[in-house]
Scaffold this active site. Sequence first.
Site, PDB file in Angstrom:
ATOM      1  N   ASP A  11      51.369  50.533  35.944  1.00  0.00           N
ATOM      2  CA  ASP A  11      50.505  49.376  36.148  1.00  0.00           C
ATOM      3  C   ASP A  11      50.874  48.316  35.120  1.00  0.00           C
ATOM      4  O   ASP A  11      51.035  48.621  33.935  1.00  0.00           O
ATOM      5  CB  ASP A  11      49.027  49.736  35.996  1.00  0.00           C
ATOM      6  CG  ASP A  11      48.127  48.552  36.333  1.00  0.00           C
ATOM      7  OD1 ASP A  11      47.845  48.355  37.527  1.00  0.00           O
ATOM      8  OD2 ASP A  11      47.735  47.816  35.410  1.00  0.00           O
ATOM      9  N   GLU A  13      49.832  44.293  33.743  1.00  0.00           N
ATOM     10  CA  GLU A  13      48.954  43.123  33.785  1.00  0.00           C
ATOM     11  C   GLU A  13      49.820  41.897  33.555  1.00  0.00           C
ATOM     12  O   GLU A  13      50.804  41.956  32.810  1.00  0.00           O
ATOM     13  CB  GLU A  13      47.857  43.221  32.720  1.00  0.00           C
ATOM     14  CG  GLU A  13      46.972  44.462  32.843  1.00  0.00           C
ATOM     15  CD  GLU A  13      46.211  44.534  34.150  1.00  0.00           C
ATOM     16  OE1 GLU A  13      45.945  43.465  34.748  1.00  0.00           O
ATOM     17  OE2 GLU A  13      45.874  45.647  34.583  1.00  0.00           O
ATOM     18  N   ASP A 105      53.292  44.733  41.195  1.00  0.00           N
ATOM     19  CA  ASP A 105      53.919  45.218  39.960  1.00  0.00           C
ATOM     20  C   ASP A 105      55.447  45.167  40.054  1.00  0.00           C
ATOM     21  O   ASP A 105      56.124  44.670  39.154  1.00  0.00           O
ATOM     22  CB  ASP A 105      53.462  46.643  39.654  1.00  0.00           C
ATOM     23  CG  ASP A 105      51.964  46.736  39.443  1.00  0.00           C
ATOM     24  OD1 ASP A 105      51.505  46.496  38.321  1.00  0.00           O
ATOM     25  OD2 ASP A 105      51.248  47.022  40.424  1.00  0.00           O
ATOM     26  N   HIS A 161      41.613  46.893  34.685  1.00  0.00           N
ATOM     27  CA  HIS A 161      42.489  45.827  34.191  1.00  0.00           C
ATOM     28  C   HIS A 161      42.988  46.097  32.772  1.00  0.00           C
ATOM     29  O   HIS A 161      43.361  45.157  32.062  1.00  0.00           O
ATOM     30  CB  HIS A 161      41.830  44.444  34.290  1.00  0.00           C
ATOM     31  CG  HIS A 161      41.560  44.020  35.696  1.00  0.00           C
ATOM     32  ND1 HIS A 161      42.539  44.000  36.675  1.00  0.00           N
ATOM     33  CD2 HIS A 161      40.429  43.614  36.306  1.00  0.00           C
ATOM     34  CE1 HIS A 161      42.019  43.601  37.811  1.00  0.00           C
ATOM     35  NE2 HIS A 161      40.736  43.364  37.619  1.00  0.00           N
ATOM     36  N   ASP A 166      44.535  51.866  34.291  1.00  0.00           N
ATOM     37  CA  ASP A 166      44.769  51.694  35.732  1.00  0.00           C
ATOM     38  C   ASP A 166      45.895  52.614  36.221  1.00  0.00           C
ATOM     39  O   ASP A 166      45.856  53.115  37.350  1.00  0.00           O
ATOM     40  CB  ASP A 166      45.096  50.236  36.050  1.00  0.00           C
ATOM     41  CG  ASP A 166      43.843  49.357  36.076  1.00  0.00           C
ATOM     42  OD1 ASP A 166      42.737  49.899  35.918  1.00  0.00           O
ATOM     43  OD2 ASP A 166      43.976  48.131  36.242  1.00  0.00           O
TER      44      ASP A 166
END
Length: 207
Positions: A11, A13, A105, A161, A166
């Site tokens: 994951d 961000e 991603d 998040h 995640d």
Amino acid sequence: MKVTPLHIFIDFEFTMPENRNYPKKFFPEIIEAGIVAVEKDKIIQQYSNYIRPSAFPTLTNRCKSFLNISQSDVHNGASFVELIDVLNSYNVQERATVVTWGNMDMKVLRNNCEYHRVPFPLTCKHVDLSMEYKKFFGDQNQTGLWKAVQEYGKEGTGKHHRALDDALTTFNIFRLVEKDKSYLAKPEPTTIGDRIDLSKIINKYAL
């Protein structure tokens, strides 16, 4: 020699624009990475770090607020090239499957690789678990990560998040979906009660 399959749950961000027009020519960059490597349903390695953005190094207020990330977090993080070194260390070509929730991603990673002029590190099978989940349950729309785990009666790991949390939640959903798939693939054998209507026999001898 049999190769043990490796699943890598990822994951990221990303940076976010303040609005549609600012910053100009904006594109998302990875600013936090969470990676969970799994063999035989066991976590063998975890990675979590902030990543310094290069094209747009100053985070927007919207990004900081939404992700609860500060400018100093990313300033003290790893470089994008260091992240690539971590991803390359898994030697994914032979045996790995990368699993993400959604397709962003890998899209952002590939775009960031092009910007930094480094080879894309994950030349292996990719699975978008959100699409697998959608197909398995026959949903019309894609379900959010934490909504999906709550639909299983579970809770997400840590905070939504946050990249590693995640990634761990994605792994947990993967296990739940695979378990459900195994039930469908191996239906329980029928019992004698399923093959014969015992009520008819009972009624016959009750007369």
